[in-house]
Write a protein that holds these residues in place. Structure first.
Motif, short mmCIF file in Angstrom:
data_model
loop_
_atom_site.label_atom_id
_atom_site.label_comp_id
_atom_site.label_asym_id
_atom_site.label_seq_id
_atom_site.Cartn_x
_atom_site.Cartn_y
_atom_site.Cartn_z
N PRO A 157 0.83 -1.22 0.00
CA PRO A 157 0.00 0.00 0.00
C PRO A 157 0.86 1.27 0.00
O PRO A 157 0.52 2.24 -0.69
CB PRO A 157 -0.82 -0.13 1.29
CG PRO A 157 -0.95 -1.62 1.47
CD PRO A 157 0.37 -2.17 1.04
N ARG A 158 1.95 1.26 0.75
CA ARG A 158 2.82 2.44 0.80
C ARG A 158 3.52 2.65 -0.54
O ARG A 158 3.63 3.78 -1.02
CB ARG A 158 3.86 2.30 1.92
CG ARG A 158 4.84 3.48 1.99
CD ARG A 158 4.10 4.78 2.28
NE ARG A 158 3.96 5.00 3.69
CZ ARG A 158 3.30 6.02 4.23
NH1 ARG A 158 2.70 6.89 3.44
NH2 ARG A 158 3.19 6.16 5.53
N GLU A 159 3.97 1.57 -1.17
CA GLU A 159 4.61 1.69 -2.48
C GLU A 159 3.63 2.20 -3.53
O GLU A 159 3.99 3.02 -4.39
CB GLU A 159 5.19 0.34 -2.91
CG GLU A 159 6.42 -0.08 -2.12
CD GLU A 159 6.81 -1.52 -2.36
OE1 GLU A 159 7.90 -1.92 -1.90
OE2 GLU A 159 6.02 -2.27 -3.00
N THR A 160 2.38 1.76 -3.43
CA THR A 160 1.35 2.24 -4.36
C THR A 160 1.14 3.73 -4.19
O THR A 160 1.00 4.47 -5.17
CB THR A 160 0.03 1.48 -4.12
OG1 THR A 160 0.24 0.09 -4.32
CG2 THR A 160 -1.04 1.97 -5.09
N GLU A 161 1.13 4.20 -2.94
CA GLU A 161 0.95 5.61 -2.67
C GLU A 161 2.14 6.42 -3.17
O GLU A 161 1.98 7.51 -3.75
CB GLU A 161 0.74 5.85 -1.17
CG GLU A 161 0.46 7.30 -0.80
CD GLU A 161 -0.81 7.83 -1.46
OE1 GLU A 161 -0.91 9.06 -1.64
OE2 GLU A 161 -1.71 7.03 -1.79
N ARG A 164 1.87 6.66 -6.86
CA ARG A 164 0.83 7.62 -7.21
C ARG A 164 1.38 9.05 -7.18
O ARG A 164 1.08 9.88 -8.05
CB ARG A 164 -0.36 7.49 -6.25
CG ARG A 164 -1.60 8.28 -6.69
CD ARG A 164 -2.67 8.23 -5.61
NE ARG A 164 -2.97 6.88 -5.20
CZ ARG A 164 -3.83 6.08 -5.83
NH1 ARG A 164 -4.44 6.51 -6.91
NH2 ARG A 164 -4.06 4.85 -5.39
N LEU A 165 2.19 9.35 -6.18
CA LEU A 165 2.78 10.68 -6.06
C LEU A 165 3.85 10.91 -7.12
O LEU A 165 4.03 12.03 -7.60
CB LEU A 165 3.37 10.87 -4.66
CG LEU A 165 2.33 10.86 -3.53
CD1 LEU A 165 3.02 10.90 -2.16
CD2 LEU A 165 1.38 12.04 -3.67
N SER A 178 5.05 14.98 1.95
CA SER A 178 3.62 14.65 1.84
C SER A 178 3.24 13.48 2.74
O SER A 178 2.16 13.46 3.33
CB SER A 178 3.29 14.32 0.38
OG SER A 178 1.94 13.91 0.25
N LEU A 179 4.15 12.50 2.85
CA LEU A 179 3.86 11.29 3.62
C LEU A 179 4.42 11.33 5.04
O LEU A 179 4.26 10.38 5.79
CB LEU A 179 4.43 10.06 2.88
CG LEU A 179 3.86 9.79 1.49
CD1 LEU A 179 4.52 8.56 0.88
CD2 LEU A 179 2.35 9.62 1.54
N HIS A 189 11.55 2.93 -1.08
CA HIS A 189 10.31 2.54 -1.75
C HIS A 189 10.43 2.67 -3.27
O HIS A 189 9.94 1.82 -4.01
CB HIS A 189 9.15 3.40 -1.26
CG HIS A 189 8.72 3.10 0.15
ND1 HIS A 189 8.53 1.81 0.61
CD2 HIS A 189 8.45 3.92 1.20
CE1 HIS A 189 8.15 1.85 1.88
NE2 HIS A 189 8.10 3.12 2.25
N LEU A 214 -3.30 4.87 -11.80
CA LEU A 214 -2.89 5.54 -10.57
C LEU A 214 -2.80 7.04 -10.84
O LEU A 214 -1.78 7.55 -11.28
CB LEU A 214 -1.53 5.04 -10.07
CG LEU A 214 -1.50 3.57 -9.63
CD1 LEU A 214 -0.11 3.21 -9.16
CD2 LEU A 214 -2.50 3.34 -8.50
#
Length: 216
Positions: A157-161, A164-165, A178-179, A189, A214
């Motif tokens: 999930p963190r890699e996907t986020e 996305r960024l 941002s994170l 990541h 994404l």
């Protein structure tokens, strides 16, 4: 030390860029080429880390030269430097395997940083065109056919986020802010994302992510 080959059909442009880059403590200009054919030959001979490539030149153009360099198995990364704004050259350069695209009007420090980014495998696009370019490029390559790629399910999930960024054109520092994490964590990541998606660099990963839907 990051080694650089400068390719441009205008001697004044080549000389000026060489002076700027050689003034940087971590950059070294290995040579200069006046057209694409000479760029391909010198890249094979001198094995630079980064090739700063003009697009429109007599004889072999920069797009063709980029395609030959990236397809030759050379470790050299190609950074497109052009006076032209958004047009077909941008998409053709990305299709050819360029790791970055920058307008020649950029400040000297921005060009130097772009070379460092490309050499590190991060890729770069001029901030004025980043999201528009990768979105359009992803659309041209096609998306949404047959569902998401199986690689997407391997991302945490963190890699996907993070991915996305990345598709929004954010730098590692901006993603970290941002994170609310450290930049080193973001770099970890990003490397994992590149491996799992089999992307050559950050730019290719961004395009891949957009093709999987994404978006912001």
């Amino acid at each position: 030390m990051i080694t650089v080959l400068i390719v441009d059909d205008q001697p004044v442009v080549r000389a000026g860029l060489a002076v700027v880059l050689d003034a940087e403590p971590d950059l070294q200009v290995l040579g200069q080429a006046a057209d694409g054919a000479e760029a391909v030959r010198l890249t094979a001979q001198r094995q630079p880390d980064v090739v700063c490539m003009d697009v429109r030149m007599p004889g072999m153009d920069g797009i063709t030269a980029t395609r030959e360099i990236t397809g030759s198995g050379s470790g050299a990364k190609v950074l497109i430097l052009t006076t032209f704004d958004i047009d077909e050259d941008v998409f053709a350069a990305l299709e050819a395997g360029a790791a970055g695209f920058l307008l020649k009007g950029a400040e000297e420090s921005v060009i130097a940083d772009a070379i460092r980014s490309v050499a590190a495998g991060a890729g770069t696009l001029d901030q004025r065109i980043t999201h528009k370019v990768i979105t359009e490029f992803a659309h041209r390559r096609g998306s949404g056919h047959g569902g998401a790629a199986p690689e997407l399910s391997t991302l945490t999930p963190r890699e996907t986020e993070v991915l996305r960024l990345i598709t929004q054109g954010l730098s590692n520092a901006e993603i970290a802010q941002s994170l609310f994490v450290e930049v080193t964590t973001v770099k970890y990541h990003v490397q994992s994302i590149l491996m799992k998606t089999q992307s050559r660099d950050r730019l290719q990963a961004a395009i891949w992510g957009l093709r999987q839907g994404l978006t912001a």
